[in-house]
Design a protein around this motif. Structure first.
Motif, PDB file in Angstrom:
ATOM      1  N   PRO A   1      10.213   1.031  -0.813  1.00  0.00           N
ATOM      2  CA  PRO A   1       8.833   0.933  -1.328  1.00  0.00           C
ATOM      3  C   PRO A   1       8.741   1.400  -2.779  1.00  0.00           C
ATOM      4  O   PRO A   1       9.231   2.475  -3.134  1.00  0.00           O
ATOM      5  CB  PRO A   1       8.043   1.857  -0.396  1.00  0.00           C
ATOM      6  CG  PRO A   1       8.861   1.959   0.849  1.00  0.00           C
ATOM      7  CD  PRO A   1      10.285   1.868   0.401  1.00  0.00           C
ATOM      8  N   GLY A   2       8.155   0.558  -3.623  1.00  0.00           N
ATOM      9  CA  GLY A   2       7.951   0.928  -5.010  1.00  0.00           C
ATOM     10  C   GLY A   2       9.199   0.967  -5.858  1.00  0.00           C
ATOM     11  O   GLY A   2       9.166   1.481  -6.983  1.00  0.00           O
TER      12      GLY A   2
ATOM     13  N   ARG B   1      11.316  -7.890  -4.768  1.00  0.00           N
ATOM     14  CA  ARG B   1      11.110  -6.601  -5.424  1.00  0.00           C
ATOM     15  C   ARG B   1       9.827  -5.969  -4.887  1.00  0.00           C
ATOM     16  O   ARG B   1       9.023  -6.642  -4.241  1.00  0.00           O
ATOM     17  CB  ARG B   1      11.043  -6.792  -6.940  1.00  0.00           C
ATOM     18  CG  ARG B   1      12.404  -7.163  -7.526  1.00  0.00           C
ATOM     19  CD  ARG B   1      12.367  -7.264  -9.033  1.00  0.00           C
ATOM     20  NE  ARG B   1      11.802  -8.522  -9.492  1.00  0.00           N
ATOM     21  CZ  ARG B   1      11.662  -8.851 -10.777  1.00  0.00           C
ATOM     22  NH1 ARG B   1      12.028  -7.982 -11.721  1.00  0.00           N
ATOM     23  NH2 ARG B   1      11.153 -10.008 -11.127  1.00  0.00           N
ATOM     24  N   SER B   2       9.662  -4.666  -5.123  1.00  0.00           N
ATOM     25  CA  SER B   2       8.533  -3.949  -4.538  1.00  0.00           C
ATOM     26  C   SER B   2       7.863  -3.048  -5.564  1.00  0.00           C
ATOM     27  O   SER B   2       8.530  -2.322  -6.308  1.00  0.00           O
ATOM     28  CB  SER B   2       8.997  -3.100  -3.350  1.00  0.00           C
ATOM     29  OG  SER B   2       7.952  -2.239  -2.907  1.00  0.00           O
ATOM     30  N   VAL B   3       6.526  -3.127  -5.588  1.00  0.00           N
ATOM     31  CA  VAL B   3       5.712  -2.150  -6.310  1.00  0.00           C
ATOM     32  C   VAL B   3       4.665  -1.636  -5.343  1.00  0.00           C
ATOM     33  O   VAL B   3       4.307  -2.309  -4.379  1.00  0.00           O
ATOM     34  CB  VAL B   3       5.045  -2.758  -7.564  1.00  0.00           C
ATOM     35  CG1 VAL B   3       6.086  -3.263  -8.542  1.00  0.00           C
ATOM     36  CG2 VAL B   3       4.070  -3.869  -7.190  1.00  0.00           C
TER      37      VAL B   3
ATOM     38  N   HIS C   1      16.341  -0.221   7.398  1.00  0.00           N
ATOM     39  CA  HIS C   1      15.135  -1.039   7.384  1.00  0.00           C
ATOM     40  C   HIS C   1      14.958  -1.717   8.739  1.00  0.00           C
ATOM     41  O   HIS C   1      15.936  -2.018   9.432  1.00  0.00           O
ATOM     42  CB  HIS C   1      15.219  -2.105   6.284  1.00  0.00           C
ATOM     43  CG  HIS C   1      15.328  -1.527   4.902  1.00  0.00           C
ATOM     44  ND1 HIS C   1      14.242  -1.036   4.224  1.00  0.00           N
ATOM     45  CD2 HIS C   1      16.397  -1.365   4.084  1.00  0.00           C
ATOM     46  CE1 HIS C   1      14.633  -0.594   3.035  1.00  0.00           C
ATOM     47  NE2 HIS C   1      15.951  -0.781   2.929  1.00  0.00           N
ATOM     48  N   ALA C   2      13.719  -1.936   9.106  1.00  0.00           N
ATOM     49  CA  ALA C   2      13.417  -2.581  10.378  1.00  0.00           C
ATOM     50  C   ALA C   2      14.038  -3.976  10.431  1.00  0.00           C
ATOM     51  O   ALA C   2      14.172  -4.639   9.403  1.00  0.00           O
ATOM     52  CB  ALA C   2      11.900  -2.677  10.560  1.00  0.00           C
ATOM     53  N   PRO C   3      14.427  -4.426  11.620  1.00  0.00           N
ATOM     54  CA  PRO C   3      15.150  -5.703  11.726  1.00  0.00           C
ATOM     55  C   PRO C   3      14.419  -6.878  11.083  1.00  0.00           C
ATOM     56  O   PRO C   3      14.999  -7.619  10.276  1.00  0.00           O
ATOM     57  CB  PRO C   3      15.299  -5.892  13.237  1.00  0.00           C
ATOM     58  CG  PRO C   3      15.281  -4.510  13.799  1.00  0.00           C
ATOM     59  CD  PRO C   3      14.334  -3.740  12.928  1.00  0.00           C
TER      60      PRO C   3
ATOM     61  N   PRO D   1       0.843  -1.197   0.000  1.00  0.00           N
ATOM     62  CA  PRO D   1       0.000   0.000   0.000  1.00  0.00           C
ATOM     63  C   PRO D   1       0.880   1.250   0.000  1.00  0.00           C
ATOM     64  O   PRO D   1       2.090   1.169   0.248  1.00  0.00           O
ATOM     65  CB  PRO D   1      -0.802  -0.132   1.291  1.00  0.00           C
ATOM     66  CG  PRO D   1       0.012  -1.024   2.175  1.00  0.00           C
ATOM     67  CD  PRO D   1       0.744  -1.949   1.258  1.00  0.00           C
ATOM     68  N   PRO D   2       0.321   2.426  -0.258  1.00  0.00           N
ATOM     69  CA  PRO D   2       1.142   3.645  -0.356  1.00  0.00           C
ATOM     70  C   PRO D   2       1.988   3.935   0.877  1.00  0.00           C
ATOM     71  O   PRO D   2       3.091   4.486   0.759  1.00  0.00           O
ATOM     72  CB  PRO D   2       0.097   4.749  -0.579  1.00  0.00           C
ATOM     73  CG  PRO D   2      -1.036   4.050  -1.249  1.00  0.00           C
ATOM     74  CD  PRO D   2      -1.085   2.675  -0.635  1.00  0.00           C
ATOM     75  N   ASP D   3       1.488   3.564   2.068  1.00  0.00           N
ATOM     76  CA  ASP D   3       2.286   3.806   3.274  1.00  0.00           C
ATOM     77  C   ASP D   3       3.217   2.651   3.607  1.00  0.00           C
ATOM     78  O   ASP D   3       3.841   2.625   4.656  1.00  0.00           O
ATOM     79  CB  ASP D   3       1.390   4.124   4.470  1.00  0.00           C
ATOM     80  CG  ASP D   3       0.335   3.055   4.707  1.00  0.00           C
ATOM     81  OD1 ASP D   3       0.209   2.140   3.862  1.00  0.00           O
ATOM     82  OD2 ASP D   3      -0.367   3.128   5.732  1.00  0.00           O
ATOM     83  N   GLY D   4       3.316   1.688   2.692  1.00  0.00           N
ATOM     84  CA  GLY D   4       4.284   0.614   2.845  1.00  0.00           C
ATOM     85  C   GLY D   4       3.755  -0.585   3.603  1.00  0.00           C
ATOM     86  O   GLY D   4       2.749  -0.520   4.317  1.00  0.00           O
ATOM     87  N   ASP D   5       4.440  -1.683   3.442  1.00  0.00           N
ATOM     88  CA  ASP D   5       4.155  -2.908   4.192  1.00  0.00           C
ATOM     89  C   ASP D   5       4.213  -2.571   5.685  1.00  0.00           C
ATOM     90  O   ASP D   5       5.179  -1.967   6.150  1.00  0.00           O
ATOM     91  CB  ASP D   5       5.216  -3.950   3.836  1.00  0.00           C
ATOM     92  CG  ASP D   5       5.010  -5.300   4.504  1.00  0.00           C
ATOM     93  OD1 ASP D   5       4.374  -5.358   5.570  1.00  0.00           O
ATOM     94  OD2 ASP D   5       5.523  -6.294   3.969  1.00  0.00           O
TER      95      ASP D   5
END
Length: 799
Positions: A363-364, A74-76, A62-64, A40-44
């Motif tokens: 993200p994305g 990959r991310s969209v 990035h979080a642990p 989603p736009p605010d990220g996983d």
């Protein structure tokens, strides 16, 4: 070594926001799959999650947990589940994983016809159908543990029940999903036939964390032991310089333990030798054990106990895990792309090498870069819709020689059998599967070895033969069975198969196309190679136990979950091995250790320490994702309600239900962190209300207000659970000796398997001797000669 991983051409779309879906995707990445996250736009949500508190992430950080679960993907980003671009990815994907995040759920997949020519995995707390779904029941891992029988079994009688730390159930559900996905892809590649798997986290936890007590109740009826909370003794005890963990599953191990602690004078104490007796004499027993251990170092105790073949391990902590000699010498921990330690892939082979952890996507990052044209599927079968195809399962035609015993190995081979493989279970005459003698009838009952409830729940759909492998003729028979098998699976300590002359070179010589999955406790090499290890040992060494228990008390083992954890991972590795074999024509030898599967599932504590320098600790029934969270005694005999406020909007509703609107008006309690700071005060308020309310009424009121809650359920009561019965989770089994009972099934439904997963009950001892031996070419006179000489039989030796 082939550099091409077995799932390298598999496309996976991961539309999830929790551990189960992310871990499913990770396991597929580890086997080579191309995984694209749709966020989603605010990220996983996992991007901002840390079990140690709120995160302040800088550029490139990035979080642990996210680092571990998202590496190599990959991310969209999509702000709409109806996005045409993402729909194109769905249509080009081989596997789609959904959990409802961002509107991506099973209903959305069905609207896109996903599952006709792809494998769709839906992972939700209760599945997508059933009474709990209709009622809108909300649950996190803590509530599911209370429901599934796990929490109610852990702790001392009369004291509060305890959760298992670390959200283990969510990881287990992800592993189950990965196995289903891999098996589904195997069939999809060959037939063009897709499937839909509706995974229930609740059901996964029943199979692995709480349901065996229910099976025992069903098998034994009124003779089943009364439900009671308990803790193991001996288990984890303080030493002169730390903590050490023991496991005494067998009578011999407990006798050896008494010798270890210099109390051979108690060898004839039958009361102390029983678990019930040790519980009654808890203070006396613990005093003698702690007194002995307090004068010795952990290393000294481990060396002494290992020499006596008592399962033993130092207690793994976030600080010490990477320095434990077995893990260090085997290279169990690797650095990810950001330079932080994490567990490696929990299986290894010389046929192909897992890639090092890949980069973690922003993200994305890959928007517009991923294009998956629709596949041309094989024309062997038309895509299946429910009710139009026969019950042909994904592993139909696969033959398995099953040398496993206890719970971990049989879990792996039962998964293979449920998915259609022809599994032949091979047991010794002198040493049958030890689970035949556990949790069943006493020796005074005829054929008492057929009543073991764990055995009955873990060996459905298999054929069984007996074979005394210490006899050279038995080895010849075993090699003939292997000659016609696709898979060989075993979970002994490494020396056992060597003694039988059935190691990988022997298997490969008998059948160059056979794959062999070995499941040693600690590995085929390293200083712990020949040590005995059970699930409890894995929980002690991996850090799982460190996360379970009261903050001012010793660590407590979650109790057995590492067995099925190892089995599920081994079954996944077996399917991956078959895919490699089919691509290259060469059999594959895979080592999948119990402890490394456990280390993956327990990875979060190590990751938090490696990335943030924080040492997570056990915290009773509290947890980082909810506050308040706990179990509260209600009116009635030993009845408890589990409650978890998982978001701030639920807090005023809870305050209203317990008659304390003043708490909702307190601004300091409006946030989770504020409530955690005053957790003891809030617990007192909830406990005061709960003490005067029936547990069913308490849970009903809380659920009606939208507050996650559940009765702390005894395992035996699961047989009557309306949701499980409506979903057909319990499998009706007919057994020639144990009669009719209900057994755990698999924690997911399948669109193409409408008849239930279990088709036949566990085999009687030696039931299929003549059938299987005739299939490999032995004549009647040869079989009768083996029977007469005690090489095969229908009764364990000495019974």
């Amino acid at each position: 070594m082939d550099s091409t991983l077995p799932l390298a051409d598999v496309r996976v779309l991961e539309c999830t926001g929790g551990i189960p879906g992310a871990y499913c995707g990770k396991m597929l990445v580890d086997a080579g799959a191309q995984v694209v996250k749709v966020e989603p736009p605010d990220g996983d949500p996992l991007r901002s999650w840390s079990a140690s508190g709120d995160l302040a992430l800088g550029p490139g950080e990035h979080a642990p947990l996210f680092q571990f679960l998202a590496a190599g993907k990959r991310s969209v980003v999509s702000d709409d589940a109806g996005s045409p671009a993402v729909h194109d990815l769905v249509r080009g994907a081989d596997i789609v994983i959904v959990d409802g995040t961002g509107g991506w759920d099973l209903a959305r997949m069905r609207s896109l016809s996903a599952g006709d020519e792809s494998v769709v995995i839906s992972i939700t707390p209760f599945g997508t159908e059933g009474p709990y779904v209709d009622q809108g029941v909300q649950a996190n891992e803590f509530i599911l543990q209370a429901l599934c029988g796990s929490t109610g079994s852990r702790g001392w009688p009369g004291e509060e029940p305890l959760q298992a730390g670390g959200r283990t159930g969510e990881w287990v559900a992800g592993a189950y999903a990965a196995f289903a996905a891999a098996a589904g892809i195997r069939r999809l590649r060959r037939t063009g036939r897709g499937d839909v798997f509706d995974v229930s986290i609740y059901e996964a936890m029943i199979v692995t964390m709480g349901g065996l007590g229910a099976v025992a109740a069903g098998v034994l009826g009124e003779d089943a032991p009364a439900a009671a909370r308990s803790l193991e003794m001996p288990s984890i005890v303080p030493t002169a310089d730390g903590l050490v963990g023991f496991c005494t599953i067998t009578a011999q191990q407990f006798a050896d333990f008494l010798v270890l602690i210099d109390r051979a004078d108690l060898l004839d104490d039958a009361d102390l030798a029983s678990f019930a007796g040790r519980t009654r004499r808890r203070d006396e027993f613990l005093e003698m054990v702690h007194g002995w251990a307090s004068t010795r170092t952990t290393a000294e105790i481990v060396e002494l106990a290992a020499a006596l073949r008592i399962p033993v391990a130092p207690i793994g902590t976030p600080e010490t895990l990477a320095e434990i000699d077995q893990f260090r010498e085997r290279g169990v921990f690797v650095k990810n792309a950001l330079g932080h330690l994490q567990p490696r892939v929990p299986y290894r082979t010389s046929a192909f090498e897992a890639s090092p952890p890949g980069t973690v996507p922003d993200p994305g990052r890959d928007a517009g870069e991923v294009r998956w044209p629709a596949r041309e599927r094989p024309a062997g079968e038309r895509p299946a819709r429910q009710g139009t195809q026969p019950d042909r399962r994904p592993l139909d035609g696969v033959r398995v020689a099953d040398f496993t015993a206890f719970w971990a190995g049989p879990t792996a081979t039962q998964l293979l059998a449920a998915f259609g493989a022809d599994v032949v279970k091979i047991e010794g005459l002198r040493r049958p599967d030890g689970m035949r003698f556990s949790g069943g009838r006493p020796p005074s009952v005829d054929q008492w070895w057929e009543w073991g409830s764990v055995f009955l729940a873990s060996n459905n759909d298999k054929r069984g033969i007996s074979l005394e492998l210490s006899d050279p003729r038995a080895r010849d028979v075993a090699l003939k069975i292997i000659g016609g098998s696709d898979l060989v699976v075993e979970n002994f300590s490494p020396r056992v198969m060597a003694n039988f002359g059935l190691e990988w070179p022997d298997v490969a010589a008998a059948n160059p196309r056979a794959c062999m999955v070995r499941m040693p406790a600690f590995g085929l090499d390293g200083p712990w190679r020949d040590r005995v290890g059970f699930a409890q040992t894995m929980e002690q060494a991996s850090g799982m136990a460190w996360m379970t228990g009261h903050p001012d008390g010793p660590p407590i083992i979650p109790r057995g979950v590492c067995d099925p954890v190892a089995g599920i991972h081994a079954a996944f590795a077996a399917v991956v091995a078959l895919e490699s074999r089919d691509a290259t024509g060469q059999g594959v030898h895979i080592e999948g250790t119990m402890v490394e599967a456990a280390l993956n599932v327990a990875a979060e504590a190590l990751l938090e320490h490696s990335v943030r320098g924080v040492t997570l600790r056990r915290d009773g029934n509290r947890g980082p994702g909810a506050s308040p969270q706990g179990v509260y005694r209600t009116a009635g005999a030993d009845e408890w309600a589990a409650i978890a406020v998982t978001d701030d909007a639920q807090w005023p509703a809870l305050a209203a239900v317990i008659g304390r609107p003043d708490l909702a008006d307190d601004r300091d309690l409006a946030t989770r962190s504020g409530r955690r700071a005053r957790a003891a005060e809030i617990d007192t308020a909830i406990a005061s209300w709960a003490a005067g309310v029936d547990v069913e009424a308490a849970v009903a009121a809380l659920r009606a207000a939208g507050v996650p809650s559940a009765r702390v359920t005894p395992p035996s009561d699961l047989l009557a659970d309306e949701h499980l019965r409506a979903r057909g989770f319990w499998e009706n089994v007919r057994h020639p000796v144990a009669g009719e009972f209900r057994s755990t099934g698999l924690p997911f439904g399948s669109r193409t398997v409408a008849s239930g997963w279990v088709r036949s009950g566990a085999p009687l001892y030696g039931q299929h001797n003549h059938e299987v031996l005739a299939e490999i070419g032995l004549g009647r006179s040869e079989i009768e000669a083996l029977e007469e000489d005690g090489v095969i039989g229908s009764r364990p030796a000495g019974l």
